[in-house]
Each structure stands twice: as structure tokens, then as C-alpha cells.
Design a protein around this motif. Structure first.
Motif, PDB file in Angstrom:
ATOM      1  N   PHE A  99       3.160  34.730  43.286  1.00 30.95           N
ATOM      2  CA  PHE A  99       3.861  33.685  44.031  1.00 30.95           C
ATOM      3  C   PHE A  99       3.794  32.340  43.318  1.00 30.95           C
ATOM      4  CE2 PHE A  99       3.789  36.517  47.783  1.00 30.95           C
ATOM      5  CZ  PHE A  99       5.120  36.376  48.155  1.00 30.95           C
ATOM      6  N   PHE A 100       2.695  32.041  42.655  1.00 30.85           N
ATOM      7  CA  PHE A 100       2.642  30.758  41.944  1.00 30.85           C
ATOM      8  C   PHE A 100       3.645  30.743  40.798  1.00 30.85           C
ATOM      9  CE2 PHE A 100       0.970  28.037  38.526  1.00 30.85           C
ATOM     10  CZ  PHE A 100       1.093  26.816  39.182  1.00 30.85           C
ATOM     11  N   ASP A 101       3.661  31.805  39.984  1.00 29.93           N
ATOM     12  CA  ASP A 101       4.628  31.847  38.879  1.00 29.93           C
ATOM     13  C   ASP A 101       6.060  31.880  39.404  1.00 29.93           C
ATOM     14  OD1 ASP A 101       3.156  31.663  36.496  1.00 29.93           O
ATOM     15  OD2 ASP A 101       2.503  33.732  36.659  1.00 29.93           O
ATOM     16  N   PHE A 102       6.267  32.562  40.516  1.00 34.07           N
ATOM     17  CA  PHE A 102       7.596  32.600  41.124  1.00 34.07           C
ATOM     18  C   PHE A 102       8.041  31.205  41.543  1.00 34.07           C
ATOM     19  CE2 PHE A 102       9.803  32.675  45.280  1.00 34.07           C
ATOM     20  CZ  PHE A 102      11.016  33.204  44.881  1.00 34.07           C
ATOM     21  N   TRP A 103       7.181  30.488  42.278  1.00 32.83           N
ATOM     22  CA  TRP A 103       7.545  29.143  42.735  1.00 32.83           C
ATOM     23  C   TRP A 103       7.752  28.179  41.573  1.00 32.83           C
ATOM     24  CZ3 TRP A 103       9.484  27.792  47.142  1.00 32.83           C
ATOM     25  CH2 TRP A 103       9.183  28.497  48.306  1.00 32.83           C
ATOM     26  N   MET A 104       7.039  28.392  40.475  1.00 30.82           N
ATOM     27  CA  MET A 104       7.158  27.492  39.336  1.00 30.82           C
ATOM     28  C   MET A 104       8.255  27.928  38.364  1.00 30.82           C
ATOM     29  SD  MET A 104       5.069  25.237  40.267  1.00 30.82           S
ATOM     30  CE  MET A 104       4.825  24.118  38.893  1.00 30.82           C
ATOM     31  N   MET A 151       5.481  39.924  57.965  1.00 27.46           N
ATOM     32  CA  MET A 151       5.840  38.634  57.365  1.00 27.46           C
ATOM     33  C   MET A 151       5.519  38.608  55.877  1.00 27.46           C
ATOM     34  SD  MET A 151       4.878  35.886  60.368  1.00 27.46           S
ATOM     35  CE  MET A 151       5.598  34.527  59.444  1.00 27.46           C
ATOM     36  N   ILE A 152       4.345  39.124  55.492  1.00 29.02           N
ATOM     37  CA  ILE A 152       3.986  39.094  54.073  1.00 29.02           C
ATOM     38  C   ILE A 152       4.886  40.007  53.259  1.00 29.02           C
ATOM     39  CG2 ILE A 152       2.209  40.864  54.377  1.00 29.02           C
ATOM     40  CD1 ILE A 152       2.266  37.937  51.823  1.00 29.02           C
ATOM     41  N   ASN A 153       5.256  41.168  53.813  1.00 31.97           N
ATOM     42  CA  ASN A 153       6.155  42.068  53.086  1.00 31.97           C
ATOM     43  C   ASN A 153       7.545  41.457  52.927  1.00 31.97           C
ATOM     44  OD1 ASN A 153       4.168  43.949  52.774  1.00 31.97           O
ATOM     45  ND2 ASN A 153       4.912  45.338  54.364  1.00 31.97           N
ATOM     46  N   ILE A 154       7.992  40.732  53.937  1.00 28.81           N
ATOM     47  CA  ILE A 154       9.282  40.048  53.846  1.00 28.81           C
ATOM     48  C   ILE A 154       9.246  39.006  52.734  1.00 28.81           C
ATOM     49  CG2 ILE A 154      10.827  38.429  55.034  1.00 28.81           C
ATOM     50  CD1 ILE A 154      10.207  39.975  57.612  1.00 28.81           C
ATOM     51  N   LYS A 155       8.174  38.211  52.681  1.00 26.20           N
ATOM     52  CA  LYS A 155       8.051  37.184  51.642  1.00 26.20           C
ATOM     53  C   LYS A 155       8.022  37.816  50.252  1.00 26.20           C
ATOM     54  CE  LYS A 155       5.627  33.807  54.537  1.00 26.20           C
ATOM     55  NZ  LYS A 155       4.353  33.050  54.749  1.00 26.20           N
ATOM     56  N   ALA A 215      10.967  37.334  47.319  1.00 23.91           N
ATOM     57  CA  ALA A 215      10.596  36.784  46.012  1.00 23.91           C
ATOM     58  C   ALA A 215      10.867  37.780  44.895  1.00 23.91           C
ATOM     59  CB  ALA A 215       9.120  36.379  46.022  1.00 23.91           C
ATOM     60  N   ARG A 216      10.602  39.045  45.157  1.00 23.41           N
ATOM     61  CA  ARG A 216      10.892  40.069  44.144  1.00 23.41           C
ATOM     62  C   ARG A 216      12.395  40.183  43.895  1.00 23.41           C
ATOM     63  NH1 ARG A 216       8.771  45.471  46.161  1.00 23.41           N
ATOM     64  NH2 ARG A 216       9.655  46.193  44.160  1.00 23.41           N
ATOM     65  N   GLY A 270      17.275  43.976  42.456  1.00 28.62           N
ATOM     66  CA  GLY A 270      17.641  42.900  43.358  1.00 28.62           C
ATOM     67  C   GLY A 270      18.439  43.416  44.542  1.00 28.62           C
ATOM     68  N   LYS A 271      19.383  44.309  44.286  1.00 25.30           N
ATOM     69  CA  LYS A 271      20.179  44.898  45.367  1.00 25.30           C
ATOM     70  C   LYS A 271      19.297  45.722  46.309  1.00 25.30           C
ATOM     71  CE  LYS A 271      24.146  46.768  44.673  1.00 25.30           C
ATOM     72  NZ  LYS A 271      25.227  47.647  44.144  1.00 25.30           N
ATOM     73  N   GLU A 272      18.329  46.422  45.748  1.00 29.24           N
ATOM     74  CA  GLU A 272      17.417  47.219  46.574  1.00 29.24           C
ATOM     75  C   GLU A 272      16.626  46.319  47.521  1.00 29.24           C
ATOM     76  OE1 GLU A 272      13.468  50.094  46.064  1.00 29.24           O
ATOM     77  OE2 GLU A 272      14.639  49.511  44.302  1.00 29.24           O
ATOM     78  N   MET A 273      16.145  45.184  47.002  1.00 23.55           N
ATOM     79  CA  MET A 273      15.393  44.253  47.840  1.00 23.55           C
ATOM     80  C   MET A 273      16.291  43.662  48.930  1.00 23.55           C
ATOM     81  SD  MET A 273      12.345  44.364  46.580  1.00 23.55           S
ATOM     82  CE  MET A 273      12.726  46.084  46.161  1.00 23.55           C
ATOM     83  N   LEU A 274      17.537  43.345  48.569  1.00 21.26           N
ATOM     84  CA  LEU A 274      18.479  42.806  49.551  1.00 21.26           C
ATOM     85  C   LEU A 274      18.781  43.829  50.637  1.00 21.26           C
ATOM     86  CD1 LEU A 274      20.510  40.775  50.654  1.00 21.26           C
ATOM     87  CD2 LEU A 274      22.151  41.551  48.922  1.00 21.26           C
TER      88      LEU A 274
END
Length: 274
Positions: free
Chosen positions: A80-85, A109-113, A117-118, A138-142
Motif C-alpha cells: 500500500f505504501f508503494d501503491f500510494w506513492m 473492507m480490507i479485501n475491497i481495498k 489497489a491491485r 485489472g479487468k478481473e479485479m473490476l
């Protein structure tokens, strides 16, 4: 959902008690992430009285004791840190390690986050030319998130999150899909819809991220003044959220003149806009 609420120090009269240590090791990961995004220096590990000195030691401790939940938590913290940055390749690597312990399944909630992000990471890596497998990921996550959104509308299931928590995230992933498919009009409209959804329900961090994502997309298609406006709003929202270090990175990466609202120069790296 301010970051400051994540930075309260743990207090206990018996810091060596096994139950405290087990709980503190997980709780401290949120504190570390918050401190990094806020850009503040804080010795979060002082509560362990020298038994655990840093996160690397904590990871070794988790692996040696086969505490897979803690090891996975550390990898997700780093993701999450590398993602946000904006370090998407590095973030992807941490996600792979975290997922080697347990898959994100079920609409918590954590799985949704993690799923959001993935998905955003995958679409970004695809547009950076890293391979079509990232577009499919990306499509799979969506698709997974859209299913959870439908579930969230059924309050009888007793879920611990609401439609409002998921909707703006679905819209943001949809915008990234349109951006990856070169559907400019749909991408712009859906980025704006994501921003409105996050704004309407007071999700300042999601609002900031949607502005940033839209700014990156507009930059990639050379709509620089409009991108600048998005970055200015992202900066403002990140400051309100408490993520000072993230806001500073936005300002530096995009040469943002906060007073004038325009780029100081046009020396901006352009990603592939398709």
C-alpha cells in the motif's frame, strides 16, 4: 477517515503480555503506513521495549514463528505504501508475496481495498507497456468489485461496509479500463463520476486518489492545464486527509505551482495514453 486517527500510540500496563504483543504487532502496521504517508518521524516500535526494533525484524520474527497472518500483513503494508506513492512495479512485487500466503476472497473492507489497489496497479502497468496480462488482471479485479457492489446493496446480508464505500472505487477502476482501451470520453466522464461519488460521501482519500488518477490520464493525452487542475485538487485533498508526504510528492513530481495553479514548466514525463 483521517490518517491522524491511525496514529494513536498503543498504551498498556503490561507490554510484555503475549496477548498484547500479538495484537500490537498487527496494529502497528497501520501506524507505520500512516506515519510514512504523513511524512512524520515516530518510533512506533518503542512500545516493544527493545524486543522488536524495526519492521524487518518484525518480518523475520513472523517468518521464524510461522505467523503467516503477520507476514502477509507486513507485505500488504509495503504494497500500500508503494501503491500510494506511485511505485507500481514495486507494489506489484509486494502483492505477489502477500498473495502467496492467502488470496483476497469475500467482500470484507480490507479485501475491497486490496482488490481496488491491485486493479489500479495492473491497469497502470499495462499502460506502461508491461504486458497484456496486467490488462486482464485489472479487468478481473473490476469484475470482482462489481459483484461486491451488487452484494453491498443487499443490507439483509449484514455486511460491514456500505454501497457508498464501494461505488466510487468501482467507478475509478472503470475509468482506468476505459483509459486503457483508449475510450477518452468515457474515461473522462467516469473519472469525474468517481470524484463526485467520493465527494458526496465524504471519502477524502478516495477523492484525492481519483483526482490524481485523472490527472495522470490527462497528462498522458497531453491535456496539461486540465491535468494541473486535477493535481491541485489532489494535493488539497491529500493535505486534508493528513498525507503530507504524499501531497509533497504530487507537488514535486508535477512541478505544481500551488499559487498559480499551472505547471512551472512542461518538462513532464508522459506515459502511454492508451
Amino acid at each position: 477517515e483521517g490518517l491522524f486517527f491511525k496514529c494513536k500510540l498503543l498504551k498498556t500496563p503490561t507490554p510484555t503480555h503475549p496477548l498484547f504483543l500479538r495484537s500490537a504487532k498487527m496494529t502497528i502496521l497501520s501506524q507505520i503506513l500512516a506515519h510514512l504517508l504523513m511524512g512524520v518521524s515516530c518510533d512506533s516500535f518503542s512500545i516493544f521495549n527493545g524486543m522488536i526494533c524495526d519492521e524487518n525484524f518484525l518480518l523475520l520474527d513472523a517468518l521464524s514463528k510461522k505467523n503467516l497472518a503477520l507476514a502477509m500483513g507486513i507485505y500488504w503494508r509495503r504494497f500500500f505504501f508503494d501503491f500510494w506513492m506511485g511505485n507500481y512495479s514495486e507494489a506489484r512485487g509486494w502483492a505477489v508475496k502477500a498473495l502467496s500466503y492467502s488470496k483476497c476472497s469475500g467482500p470484507s473492507m480490507i479485501n475491497i481495498k486490496c482488490t481496488v489497489a491491485r486493479g489500479l496497479t495492473a491497469f497502470r502497468l499495462y499502460r506502461e507497456g508491461k504486458g497484456t496480462e496486467f490488462f486482464n488482471e485489472g479487468k478481473e479485479m473490476l469484475n470482482g468489485l462489481e459483484k461486491w457492489l451488487k452484494v453491498s446493496m443487499d443490507w439483509k446480508k449484514g455486511l460491514k461496509f456500505s454501497e457508498h464505500f464501494v461505488k466510487n472505487k468501482v467507478l475509478l477502476l472503470q475509468a482506468e479500463l476505459y483509459a486503457s482501451n483508449c475510450e477518452v470520453r468515457k474515461a473522462k466522464e467516469t473519472y469525474e463520476a468517481s470524484i463526485r461519488s467520493a465527494t458526496n460521501y465524504g471519502r477524502i482519500n478516495d477523492q484525492a486518489h481519483a483526482y490524481e488518477m485523472m490527472g495522470d490520464y490527462l497528462t498522458s493525452i497531453l491535456e496539461i492545464p486540465e491535468a494541473t487542475d486535477c493535481y491541485r485538487m489532489a494535493h488539497k485533498c491529500y493535505i486534508q486527509w493528513g498525507a503530507t508526504a504524499k501531497a509533497k510528492k504530487i507537488q514535486e513530481d508535477h512541478h505544481l505551482d500551488l499559487a498559480g495553479g499551472r505547471l512551472k514548466n512542461n518538462n513532464v514525463k508522459h506515459g502511454r495514453g492508451w
